[in-house]
Design a protein around this motif. Sequence first.
Motif, PDB file in Angstrom:
ATOM      1  N   GLY A 102     -25.225   5.681  13.284  1.00 41.15           N
ATOM      2  CA  GLY A 102     -25.305   4.304  13.453  1.00 41.15           C
ATOM      3  C   GLY A 102     -26.015   3.282  12.891  1.00 41.15           C
ATOM      4  O   GLY A 102     -26.517   3.821  11.757  1.00 41.15           O
ATOM      5  N   PRO A 103     -26.420   2.103  13.089  1.00 41.92           N
ATOM      6  CA  PRO A 103     -26.923   1.135  12.339  1.00 41.92           C
ATOM      7  C   PRO A 103     -28.275   1.555  11.808  1.00 41.92           C
ATOM      8  O   PRO A 103     -28.755   1.146  10.753  1.00 41.92           O
ATOM      9  CB  PRO A 103     -27.213  -0.291  13.193  1.00 41.92           C
ATOM     10  N   HIS A 104     -29.104   2.516  12.662  1.00 44.20           N
ATOM     11  CA  HIS A 104     -30.380   3.010  12.350  1.00 44.20           C
ATOM     12  C   HIS A 104     -30.364   3.789  11.216  1.00 44.20           C
ATOM     13  O   HIS A 104     -31.314   4.499  10.846  1.00 44.20           O
ATOM     14  CB  HIS A 104     -31.255   3.267  13.335  1.00 44.20           C
ATOM     15  N   GLN A 105     -28.991   4.417  10.871  1.00 40.73           N
ATOM     16  CA  GLN A 105     -29.101   5.654  10.122  1.00 40.73           C
ATOM     17  C   GLN A 105     -28.272   5.200   8.450  1.00 40.73           C
ATOM     18  O   GLN A 105     -27.849   6.199   7.930  1.00 40.73           O
ATOM     19  CB  GLN A 105     -28.360   6.750  10.773  1.00 40.73           C
ATOM     20  N   ILE A 106     -28.110   4.038   8.425  1.00 38.37           N
ATOM     21  CA  ILE A 106     -27.449   3.603   7.350  1.00 38.37           C
ATOM     22  C   ILE A 106     -28.223   3.879   6.109  1.00 38.37           C
ATOM     23  O   ILE A 106     -29.322   4.104   6.138  1.00 38.37           O
ATOM     24  CB  ILE A 106     -27.085   2.059   7.307  1.00 38.37           C
TER      25      ILE A 106
ATOM     26  N   ARG B  14     -14.861   8.963  17.667  1.00 36.09           N
ATOM     27  CA  ARG B  14     -16.236   8.333  17.877  1.00 36.09           C
ATOM     28  C   ARG B  14     -17.055   9.638  18.103  1.00 36.09           C
ATOM     29  O   ARG B  14     -16.869  10.647  18.245  1.00 36.09           O
ATOM     30  CB  ARG B  14     -16.043   7.615  19.330  1.00 36.09           C
ATOM     31  N   THR B  15     -18.223   9.048  17.569  1.00 34.19           N
ATOM     32  CA  THR B  15     -19.447  10.136  17.400  1.00 34.19           C
ATOM     33  C   THR B  15     -20.830   9.711  18.449  1.00 34.19           C
ATOM     34  O   THR B  15     -20.755   8.246  18.725  1.00 34.19           O
ATOM     35  CB  THR B  15     -19.901  10.340  16.328  1.00 34.19           C
ATOM     36  N   ARG B  16     -21.525  10.422  18.660  1.00 34.08           N
ATOM     37  CA  ARG B  16     -22.869  10.055  19.161  1.00 34.08           C
ATOM     38  C   ARG B  16     -23.940  10.902  18.440  1.00 34.08           C
ATOM     39  O   ARG B  16     -23.511  11.939  17.761  1.00 34.08           O
ATOM     40  CB  ARG B  16     -23.082  10.478  20.932  1.00 34.08           C
ATOM     41  N   LEU B  17     -25.120  10.758  18.603  1.00 34.01           N
ATOM     42  CA  LEU B  17     -26.084  11.285  17.976  1.00 34.01           C
ATOM     43  C   LEU B  17     -26.759  12.318  18.622  1.00 34.01           C
ATOM     44  O   LEU B  17     -26.919  12.387  19.974  1.00 34.01           O
ATOM     45  CB  LEU B  17     -27.099  10.398  17.445  1.00 34.01           C
ATOM     46  N   ASP B  18     -27.068  13.570  18.136  1.00 34.60           N
ATOM     47  CA  ASP B  18     -27.930  14.728  18.912  1.00 34.60           C
ATOM     48  C   ASP B  18     -29.413  14.257  18.754  1.00 34.60           C
ATOM     49  O   ASP B  18     -29.589  13.386  17.909  1.00 34.60           O
ATOM     50  CB  ASP B  18     -27.413  16.010  18.752  1.00 34.60           C
ATOM     51  N   ASP B  19     -30.062  14.988  19.189  1.00 35.23           N
ATOM     52  CA  ASP B  19     -31.762  14.625  19.335  1.00 35.23           C
ATOM     53  C   ASP B  19     -32.267  14.811  17.940  1.00 35.23           C
ATOM     54  O   ASP B  19     -33.321  14.474  17.425  1.00 35.23           O
ATOM     55  CB  ASP B  19     -32.452  15.662  20.164  1.00 35.23           C
ATOM     56  N   GLN B  20     -31.429  15.362  16.954  1.00 31.74           N
ATOM     57  CA  GLN B  20     -31.913  15.419  15.489  1.00 31.74           C
ATOM     58  C   GLN B  20     -31.236  14.380  14.633  1.00 31.74           C
ATOM     59  O   GLN B  20     -31.315  14.430  13.498  1.00 31.74           O
ATOM     60  CB  GLN B  20     -31.681  16.926  14.818  1.00 31.74           C
ATOM     61  N   LEU B  21     -30.707  13.456  15.362  1.00 29.41           N
ATOM     62  CA  LEU B  21     -29.817  12.520  14.683  1.00 29.41           C
ATOM     63  C   LEU B  21     -28.652  12.808  13.954  1.00 29.41           C
ATOM     64  O   LEU B  21     -28.297  12.296  12.931  1.00 29.41           O
ATOM     65  CB  LEU B  21     -30.804  11.532  13.846  1.00 29.41           C
ATOM     66  N   ARG B  22     -28.220  13.993  14.136  1.00 30.54           N
ATOM     67  CA  ARG B  22     -27.022  14.437  13.506  1.00 30.54           C
ATOM     68  C   ARG B  22     -25.406  13.625  14.442  1.00 30.54           C
ATOM     69  O   ARG B  22     -25.905  13.618  15.550  1.00 30.54           O
ATOM     70  CB  ARG B  22     -26.551  15.849  13.531  1.00 30.54           C
ATOM     71  N   SER B  23     -24.401  13.645  13.750  1.00 28.65           N
ATOM     72  CA  SER B  23     -23.487  13.009  14.190  1.00 28.65           C
ATOM     73  C   SER B  23     -22.547  14.426  15.035  1.00 28.65           C
ATOM     74  O   SER B  23     -22.370  15.296  14.377  1.00 28.65           O
ATOM     75  CB  SER B  23     -22.463  12.302  13.421  1.00 28.65           C
ATOM     76  N   ILE B  24     -22.212  14.054  16.349  1.00 25.64           N
ATOM     77  CA  ILE B  24     -21.387  14.970  17.018  1.00 25.64           C
ATOM     78  C   ILE B  24     -20.159  13.881  17.779  1.00 25.64           C
ATOM     79  O   ILE B  24     -20.347  13.147  18.287  1.00 25.64           O
ATOM     80  CB  ILE B  24     -22.100  15.242  18.335  1.00 25.64           C
ATOM     81  N   GLY B  25     -18.960  14.886  17.330  1.00 27.95           N
ATOM     82  CA  GLY B  25     -17.643  14.264  17.818  1.00 27.95           C
ATOM     83  C   GLY B  25     -17.620  14.132  19.414  1.00 27.95           C
ATOM     84  O   GLY B  25     -18.153  14.941  20.066  1.00 27.95           O
ATOM     85  N   THR B  26     -17.190  12.944  19.962  1.00 26.37           N
ATOM     86  CA  THR B  26     -17.009  12.936  21.567  1.00 26.37           C
ATOM     87  C   THR B  26     -15.744  13.305  21.760  1.00 26.37           C
ATOM     88  O   THR B  26     -15.629  13.168  23.161  1.00 26.37           O
ATOM     89  CB  THR B  26     -17.230  11.641  21.923  1.00 26.37           C
ATOM     90  N   GLY B  27     -14.819  13.449  20.947  1.00 29.02           N
ATOM     91  CA  GLY B  27     -13.492  13.761  21.426  1.00 29.02           C
ATOM     92  C   GLY B  27     -12.435  12.612  21.342  1.00 29.02           C
ATOM     93  O   GLY B  27     -11.537  12.902  21.441  1.00 29.02           O
ATOM     94  N   GLU B  28     -13.218  11.553  21.727  1.00 27.74           N
ATOM     95  CA  GLU B  28     -12.278  10.281  21.657  1.00 27.74           C
ATOM     96  C   GLU B  28     -12.057   9.648  20.369  1.00 27.74           C
ATOM     97  O   GLU B  28     -12.687   9.636  19.420  1.00 27.74           O
ATOM     98  CB  GLU B  28     -13.487   9.043  22.312  1.00 27.74           C
ATOM     99  N   ARG B  29     -10.507   9.485  20.140  1.00 24.23           N
ATOM    100  CA  ARG B  29     -10.177   9.221  18.732  1.00 24.23           C
ATOM    101  C   ARG B  29      -9.233   7.833  18.963  1.00 24.23           C
ATOM    102  O   ARG B  29      -8.867   7.397  19.766  1.00 24.23           O
ATOM    103  CB  ARG B  29      -9.033  10.258  18.312  1.00 24.23           C
ATOM    104  N   TYR B  30      -9.211   7.182  17.654  1.00 29.10           N
ATOM    105  CA  TYR B  30      -8.329   6.084  17.295  1.00 29.10           C
ATOM    106  C   TYR B  30      -8.048   6.062  16.099  1.00 29.10           C
ATOM    107  O   TYR B  30      -8.370   6.832  15.360  1.00 29.10           O
ATOM    108  CB  TYR B  30      -9.115   4.708  17.844  1.00 29.10           C
ATOM    109  N   VAL B  31      -6.897   4.956  15.888  1.00 28.53           N
ATOM    110  CA  VAL B  31      -6.195   5.091  14.474  1.00 28.53           C
ATOM    111  C   VAL B  31      -6.326   3.877  13.960  1.00 28.53           C
ATOM    112  O   VAL B  31      -6.565   2.706  14.395  1.00 28.53           O
ATOM    113  CB  VAL B  31      -4.615   5.207  14.977  1.00 28.53           C
ATOM    114  N   ILE B  32      -6.798   3.720  12.638  1.00 29.42           N
ATOM    115  CA  ILE B  32      -6.677   2.769  11.794  1.00 29.42           C
ATOM    116  C   ILE B  32      -5.617   2.564  10.869  1.00 29.42           C
ATOM    117  O   ILE B  32      -5.612   3.538   9.741  1.00 29.42           O
ATOM    118  CB  ILE B  32      -8.022   2.449  11.071  1.00 29.42           C
ATOM    119  N   PRO B  33      -4.673   1.744  10.907  1.00 31.55           N
ATOM    120  CA  PRO B  33      -3.602   1.628   9.931  1.00 31.55           C
ATOM    121  C   PRO B  33      -4.359   1.268   8.468  1.00 31.55           C
ATOM    122  O   PRO B  33      -5.004   0.282   8.406  1.00 31.55           O
ATOM    123  CB  PRO B  33      -2.654   0.773  10.295  1.00 31.55           C
TER     124      PRO B  33
END
Length: 432
Positions: free
Chosen positions: A195-199, A283-302
């Motif tokens: 996320g924005p706080h992890q850039i 799409r991802t969410r963060l776990d309690d150690q701020l690692r990214s975890i996939g949510t299973g929700e996907r989208y496509v960018i041409p």
Amino acid sequence: MRHVAVIGSGPAGYYTAEACQKIFGDDVRVDIIDRLPVPYGLIRFGVAPDHQSIKAVAKRYETVALSGNVRFVGNVSVGRDVSIAELQSLYDAVVLATGAPNDRSLDVPGGALPGVVGSAAFVGWYNGHPDFAALNPPLHGPGAVIIGNGNVALDVTRILAKTRDEFAGSDIVGHALDALDHSGVKRITVLGRRGPHQIAMTPKELGELGHLQRATPVVEPADFPPLGDDALLEPGMRKSVTHLRDFIPMSATPKEIAVEFNFFAMPVAVEGEGRVERIIVERTRLDDQLRSIGTGERYVIPCGLVVACIGYQTPPIEGVPYEHGRGRFANTDGRILPGLYCVGWARRGPSGTIGTNRPDGYLIADHLAIDIGAGAAKQGREGLDALLTSRGVDVVNFRDWQKIEAAEVARARDGAPREKFVSLGDMMGARR
Ligand code: NAP
């Protein structure tokens, strides 16, 4: 006399030579060996061409290079022209300052499709590195995707977004300037898996994106944590996040090119018929150690171009212990084996600013003071010269480089500091 061979003429190499001069005075001879006929490594080939003030540090390295006890030994490839073992027999210490010029690979299905390029290749292309001058990245657009939320992702995004006029005063090479001028890229999506706080973007570099002639940064307010949480960030990071928040109102007034920040967005596949046509993102969410975890929700960018700005690694050298997970030489504070050292990104991995390499260089010089004493009466540069002459190696010295540099300055576009030669043949030809 102490004889030191430094392999690599980028910031880490020159700061090591400078530190050796400071500590040993006239009782040291340092040879800075580079496989290219031109010095300065990351400064010439990594730092963005529109960041000339950062490149000015090369003047400091020039002062070191012109002193009697330091030499530039260009166009000499370690492994091809001379081995590490040979250098170790000739010098009291061999210091690997080889940087991290190789891309970390994008390990997703389709990650090797034509049109997926690593940032080392893309940056090398617009900076005129001979290895990447022929890259010819697909700029037909309209979509381009940049993976990563570090400063390299920002450099690549900015270079893709700028107008020809905005490159005035830069030393972007002509082939890249012309190709970018005809680019059809209209939407640049910057993917951050967190996320924005992890850039990993620094404020000055991020702020520049808000001042481009034809491009607007676009962010999604819902991606941000509550404003009050910014107070928990360290000051530099807080400034960067403030820039991101300043992009929220800008997002409503698009210009010709949209730079869309997609946070919590992890690439999972690249697809297309024989070349990149789209990227699949989870799409991802963060776990309690701020690692990214996939949510299973996907989208496509041409998109027609994907640039993976996900970090670099040091090329391994046969026989030198290597830490594969971290992409650097296995070392303890810069010591690899007796007489063999590493410094800069080859030691630490690809992090920090150019200035971070200065204390690194001093650390190595301090080790040398302890480890090699007053030197073991090795042959040093005379021995290397004899070996290279016997092998017919066409060595480029610092005076030769100055001729190449003068020729590059002489052929610069109006207002540009130089027009770099991008082939080894042209570089070698220019010194005559
Ligand atoms: P970086 O700062 O380490 O950033 C790498 C980015 O790639 C991170 O956002 C990381 O996300 C992401 N990433 C890594 N693996 C990924 C994957 N498999 N999928 C998706 N995202 C992935 O590296 P960099 O941008 O290459 O920069 C290298 C160094 O050079 C840095 O110290 C940088 O500050 C410096 N630099 C400075 C300037 C400047 O000062 N103007 C310009 C260029 C570079 P996570 O955080 O989630 O791992």
